[in-house]
Design an enzyme around this catalytic site. Structure first.
Site, PDB file in Angstrom:
ATOM      1  N   GLU A  77       0.846  -1.191   0.000  1.00 18.24           N
ATOM      2  CA  GLU A  77       0.000   0.000   0.000  1.00 18.24           C
ATOM      3  C   GLU A  77       0.886   1.248   0.000  1.00 18.24           C
ATOM      4  O   GLU A  77       1.948   1.269   0.606  1.00 18.24           O
ATOM      5  CB  GLU A  77      -0.874  -0.010   1.256  1.00 18.24           C
ATOM      6  CG  GLU A  77      -1.754   1.205   1.431  1.00 18.24           C
ATOM      7  CD  GLU A  77      -2.468   1.209   2.782  1.00 18.24           C
ATOM      8  OE1 GLU A  77      -3.526   1.850   2.876  1.00 18.24           O
ATOM      9  OE2 GLU A  77      -1.966   0.572   3.735  1.00 18.24           O
ATOM     10  N   LYS A 148     -10.059   1.176  -1.816  1.00 15.69           N
ATOM     11  CA  LYS A 148     -10.154   0.811  -0.408  1.00 15.69           C
ATOM     12  C   LYS A 148     -11.474   1.269   0.204  1.00 15.69           C
ATOM     13  O   LYS A 148     -11.813   2.455   0.168  1.00 15.69           O
ATOM     14  CB  LYS A 148      -8.980   1.415   0.353  1.00 15.69           C
ATOM     15  CG  LYS A 148      -8.843   0.956   1.803  1.00 15.69           C
ATOM     16  CD  LYS A 148      -7.583   1.577   2.412  1.00 15.69           C
ATOM     17  CE  LYS A 148      -7.338   1.137   3.841  1.00 15.69           C
ATOM     18  NZ  LYS A 148      -6.105   1.760   4.389  1.00 15.69           N
ATOM     19  N   CYS A 188      -4.919  -3.268   3.643  1.00 20.62           N
ATOM     20  CA  CYS A 188      -4.578  -2.949   5.024  1.00 20.62           C
ATOM     21  C   CYS A 188      -5.754  -2.999   6.024  1.00 20.62           C
ATOM     22  O   CYS A 188      -6.129  -4.053   6.494  1.00 20.62           O
ATOM     23  CB  CYS A 188      -3.878  -1.593   5.075  1.00 20.62           C
ATOM     24  SG  CYS A 188      -2.902  -1.305   6.584  1.00 20.62           S
TER      25      CYS A 188
END
Length: 217
Positions: A77, A148, A188
């Site tokens: 990321e 995300k 994440c």
């Protein structure tokens, strides 16, 4: 980086252990069912050019070491930019912009599929970028994107982070094809939301990618 062998029973070797791995033979490279995945680790900065040079250096080293046996490499990321207090101003771009075009060209140059684990993608009409996981094939073509969904909000070690102040959140879950099977894409902080991964599995995901970046050393 870490090397994962994908034939039969997958095995994990650390970077220090790669010296013990034999260089692939021509017979191994010709076997369509044999292959390696590289997982790259890097410390991104607020300098786009420096990060690009780091990514290409890792790619070159991995391809030089393992040749055509290396099928897929994953970057973390925020591989192209991480800011912080005192960071210089940068202009984020769409995936069609010159910066990500250069990243696409790396995949074509080194003939390898790449997971770019979190690019700051600025869509037209938006003031904040998406944190976008992009999968690029060995021809340099974008094959899948995931924005995300769960933006990070954390207070750890006296450091506070609210990703929503700097990024837009996405809406859709993504499962896509790849040389290593069907991939469920995530990033994440998504890891804290187990229902997402249940849904990805129900959508047919065989491998889950969770590229990450951390604010603590």
């Amino acid at each position: 980086y870490t090397i994962l062998q994908t034939k039969t029973q997958p095995t994990r070797e650390t970077h220090k252990a790669t010296e013990r791995m034999s260089i692939p033979t021509s017979e191994q490279e010709k076997d369509p069912h044999n292959g390696l995945i590289a997982v790259a680790q890097m410390c991104s900065t607020d300098d786009h050019e420096k990060n690009f040079e780091t990514v290409e250096s890792i790619l070159k080293e991995a391809v030089t070491m393992f040749g055509s046996l290396l099928k897929f490499i994953c970057f973390p990321e925020s591989f192209e930019y991480i800011g912080g207090p005192g960071s210089k101003e940068v202009t984020h771009e769409p995936l069609s912009g010159p910066l990500f075009t250069r990243y696409r060209e790396l995949a074509k140059k080194y003939s390898i599929w790449i997971s770019y684990g979190g690019f700051h993608e600025l869509e037209e009409g938006k003031t904040k970028p998406y944190n976008t996981h992009v999968r690029v094939d060995d021809k340099g073509e974008i094959k899948a994107t995931y924005r995300k969904v769960h933006l990070c909000t954390v207070d750890a070690g006296g450091q506070k982070l609210d990703e929503s102040l700097h990024c837009e959140s996405g809406d859709d879950l993504v499962v896509c094809d790849s040389p290593i099977g069907k991939l469920g894409l995530s990033i994440c902080f998504d890891l804290r939301f187990s229902e997402m991964f249940i849904s990805l599995r129900e959508m047919g995901a065989e491998v889950i990618l969770i590229p990450s970046a951390f604010i603590l050393e």
